[in-house]
Design a protein around this motif. Structure first.
Motif, PDB file in Angstrom:
ATOM      1  N   PRO A 143      44.855  84.051  28.717  1.00 22.42           N
ATOM      2  CA  PRO A 143      44.234  84.048  27.389  1.00 22.42           C
ATOM      3  C   PRO A 143      45.192  83.501  26.333  1.00 22.42           C
ATOM      4  O   PRO A 143      46.407  83.673  26.438  1.00 22.42           O
ATOM      5  N   GLN A 144      44.632  82.866  25.334  1.00 20.42           N
ATOM      6  CA  GLN A 144      45.453  82.343  24.251  1.00 20.42           C
ATOM      7  C   GLN A 144      45.954  83.490  23.389  1.00 20.42           C
ATOM      8  O   GLN A 144      45.285  84.503  23.232  1.00 20.42           O
ATOM      9  N   GLY A 145      47.126  83.327  22.833  1.00 18.58           N
ATOM     10  CA  GLY A 145      47.678  84.329  21.938  1.00 18.58           C
ATOM     11  C   GLY A 145      48.302  85.497  22.682  1.00 18.58           C
ATOM     12  O   GLY A 145      48.376  85.519  23.909  1.00 18.58           O
ATOM     13  N   ASP A 146      48.737  86.467  21.929  1.00 13.69           N
ATOM     14  CA  ASP A 146      49.377  87.662  22.469  1.00 13.69           C
ATOM     15  C   ASP A 146      48.342  88.778  22.565  1.00 13.69           C
ATOM     16  O   ASP A 146      47.846  89.247  21.542  1.00 13.69           O
ATOM     17  N   PRO A 147      47.990  89.239  23.787  1.00 15.33           N
ATOM     18  CA  PRO A 147      46.972  90.288  23.899  1.00 15.33           C
ATOM     19  C   PRO A 147      47.395  91.605  23.258  1.00 15.33           C
ATOM     20  O   PRO A 147      46.558  92.434  22.939  1.00 15.33           O
ATOM     21  N   LYS A 148      48.696  91.801  23.042  1.00 19.16           N
ATOM     22  CA  LYS A 148      49.177  93.040  22.432  1.00 19.16           C
ATOM     23  C   LYS A 148      49.290  92.938  20.910  1.00 19.16           C
ATOM     24  O   LYS A 148      49.707  93.888  20.258  1.00 19.16           O
ATOM     25  N   ALA A 149      48.907  91.810  20.341  1.00 17.90           N
ATOM     26  CA  ALA A 149      49.015  91.630  18.892  1.00 17.90           C
ATOM     27  C   ALA A 149      48.092  92.591  18.140  1.00 17.90           C
ATOM     28  O   ALA A 149      48.449  93.098  17.090  1.00 17.90           O
ATOM     29  N   ASP A 150      46.907  92.834  18.674  1.00 21.38           N
ATOM     30  CA  ASP A 150      45.955  93.785  18.083  1.00 21.38           C
ATOM     31  C   ASP A 150      46.064  95.077  18.893  1.00 21.38           C
ATOM     32  O   ASP A 150      45.385  95.259  19.898  1.00 21.38           O
ATOM     33  N   LYS A 151      46.973  95.974  18.468  1.00 22.00           N
ATOM     34  CA  LYS A 151      47.278  97.182  19.247  1.00 22.00           C
ATOM     35  C   LYS A 151      46.054  98.055  19.529  1.00 22.00           C
ATOM     36  O   LYS A 151      45.858  98.472  20.667  1.00 22.00           O
ATOM     37  N   PRO A 152      45.198  98.370  18.542  1.00 17.75           N
ATOM     38  CA  PRO A 152      44.038  99.211  18.862  1.00 17.75           C
ATOM     39  C   PRO A 152      43.147  98.592  19.945  1.00 17.75           C
ATOM     40  O   PRO A 152      42.705  99.278  20.862  1.00 17.75           O
ATOM     41  N   ARG A 153      42.912  97.295  19.863  1.00 17.38           N
ATOM     42  CA  ARG A 153      42.087  96.624  20.876  1.00 17.38           C
ATOM     43  C   ARG A 153      42.772  96.666  22.241  1.00 17.38           C
ATOM     44  O   ARG A 153      42.152  96.952  23.261  1.00 17.38           O
ATOM     45  N   TYR A 154      44.068  96.396  22.255  1.00 16.88           N
ATOM     46  CA  TYR A 154      44.834  96.415  23.502  1.00 16.88           C
ATOM     47  C   TYR A 154      44.797  97.808  24.140  1.00 16.88           C
ATOM     48  O   TYR A 154      44.552  97.950  25.335  1.00 16.88           O
ATOM     49  N   PHE A 155      45.031  98.853  23.339  1.00 16.21           N
ATOM     50  CA  PHE A 155      45.008 100.220  23.867  1.00 16.21           C
ATOM     51  C   PHE A 155      43.626 100.575  24.407  1.00 16.21           C
ATOM     52  O   PHE A 155      43.504 101.200  25.459  1.00 16.21           O
ATOM     53  N   LEU A 156      42.588 100.203  23.683  1.00 12.58           N
ATOM     54  CA  LEU A 156      41.233 100.521  24.126  1.00 12.58           C
ATOM     55  C   LEU A 156      40.921  99.837  25.455  1.00 12.58           C
ATOM     56  O   LEU A 156      40.395 100.462  26.378  1.00 12.58           O
ATOM     57  N   LEU A 157      41.258  98.567  25.572  1.00 12.85           N
ATOM     58  CA  LEU A 157      40.958  97.834  26.802  1.00 12.85           C
ATOM     59  C   LEU A 157      41.792  98.315  27.987  1.00 12.85           C
ATOM     60  O   LEU A 157      41.314  98.330  29.119  1.00 12.85           O
ATOM     61  N   THR A 158      43.048  98.699  27.752  1.00  6.42           N
ATOM     62  CA  THR A 158      43.919  99.057  28.871  1.00  6.42           C
ATOM     63  C   THR A 158      43.864 100.528  29.259  1.00  6.42           C
ATOM     64  O   THR A 158      44.137 100.862  30.405  1.00  6.42           O
ATOM     65  N   HIS A 159      43.514 101.414  28.339  1.00  5.99           N
ATOM     66  CA  HIS A 159      43.518 102.847  28.647  1.00  5.99           C
ATOM     67  C   HIS A 159      42.118 103.449  28.725  1.00  5.99           C
ATOM     68  O   HIS A 159      41.827 104.218  29.638  1.00  5.99           O
ATOM     69  N   ALA A 160      41.266 103.121  27.782  1.00  6.85           N
ATOM     70  CA  ALA A 160      39.944 103.745  27.747  1.00  6.85           C
ATOM     71  C   ALA A 160      39.082 103.327  28.930  1.00  6.85           C
ATOM     72  O   ALA A 160      38.202 104.077  29.346  1.00  6.85           O
ATOM     73  N   SER A 161      39.335 102.156  29.487  1.00  6.85           N
ATOM     74  CA  SER A 161      38.538 101.726  30.639  1.00  6.85           C
ATOM     75  C   SER A 161      38.680 102.713  31.797  1.00  6.85           C
ATOM     76  O   SER A 161      37.709 102.989  32.508  1.00  6.85           O
ATOM     77  N   HIS A 162      39.864 103.292  31.978  1.00  5.59           N
ATOM     78  CA  HIS A 162      40.067 104.280  33.044  1.00  5.59           C
ATOM     79  C   HIS A 162      39.305 105.568  32.746  1.00  5.59           C
ATOM     80  O   HIS A 162      38.753 106.196  33.651  1.00  5.59           O
ATOM     81  N   LEU A 163      39.257 105.954  31.479  1.00 10.62           N
ATOM     82  CA  LEU A 163      38.511 107.149  31.086  1.00 10.62           C
ATOM     83  C   LEU A 163      37.019 106.965  31.356  1.00 10.62           C
ATOM     84  O   LEU A 163      36.355 107.850  31.901  1.00 10.62           O
ATOM     85  N   VAL A 164      36.492 105.805  31.019  1.00 12.47           N
ATOM     86  CA  VAL A 164      35.069 105.532  31.248  1.00 12.47           C
ATOM     87  C   VAL A 164      34.774 105.449  32.748  1.00 12.47           C
ATOM     88  O   VAL A 164      33.772 105.989  33.216  1.00 12.47           O
ATOM     89  N   ASP A 165      35.647 104.823  33.522  1.00 11.57           N
ATOM     90  CA  ASP A 165      35.451 104.765  34.976  1.00 11.57           C
ATOM     91  C   ASP A 165      35.414 106.165  35.574  1.00 11.57           C
ATOM     92  O   ASP A 165      34.562 106.474  36.409  1.00 11.57           O
ATOM     93  N   SER A 166      36.336 107.026  35.162  1.00 11.18           N
ATOM     94  CA  SER A 166      36.374 108.406  35.674  1.00 11.18           C
ATOM     95  C   SER A 166      35.121 109.172  35.268  1.00 11.18           C
ATOM     96  O   SER A 166      34.553 109.930  36.059  1.00 11.18           O
ATOM     97  N   THR A 167      34.683 108.966  34.033  1.00 15.80           N
ATOM     98  CA  THR A 167      33.481 109.636  33.536  1.00 15.80           C
ATOM     99  C   THR A 167      32.263 109.227  34.346  1.00 15.80           C
ATOM    100  O   THR A 167      31.453 110.072  34.744  1.00 15.80           O
TER     101      THR A 167
END
Length: 90
Positions: free
Chosen positions: A18-42
């Protein structure tokens, strides 16, 4: 090799970064990398989801998401994720 412990990564010359730094938008990065596991478990524990409503609050350097979910079986649920986690154990 570690192939017996974990699969070896596959690469492709057609892979695109992907273009740019995926960690530049911290809230978006955290949601995509951490919340996905919570939703999968749910979904694994409660079954398919019919609807999801999420709200985010940023306070004191922490990002908090509060999520209401409705399961296909009719049950309602609440999920929350806070990053970074703070507590006496740190």
């Amino acid at each position: 090799m570690t192939g017996n412990l974990q699969p070896l990564p596959l690469t492709s010359p057609a892979a695109c970064k992907p273009q740019g730094d995926p960690k530049a938008d911290k809230p978006r990065y955290f949601l995509l990398t951490h919340a996905s596991h919570l939703v999968d478990s749910t979904r694994w524990l409660g079954g398919p989801l019919l609807s999801v409503r999420a709200r985010r609050l940023d306070r004191a350097g922490a990002h908090c998401w509060y999520v209401e979910v409705e399961f296909a079986g009719g049950a309602l649920g609440h999920l929350d994720i806070t990053i970074p986690v703070r507590g006496d154990f740190e």
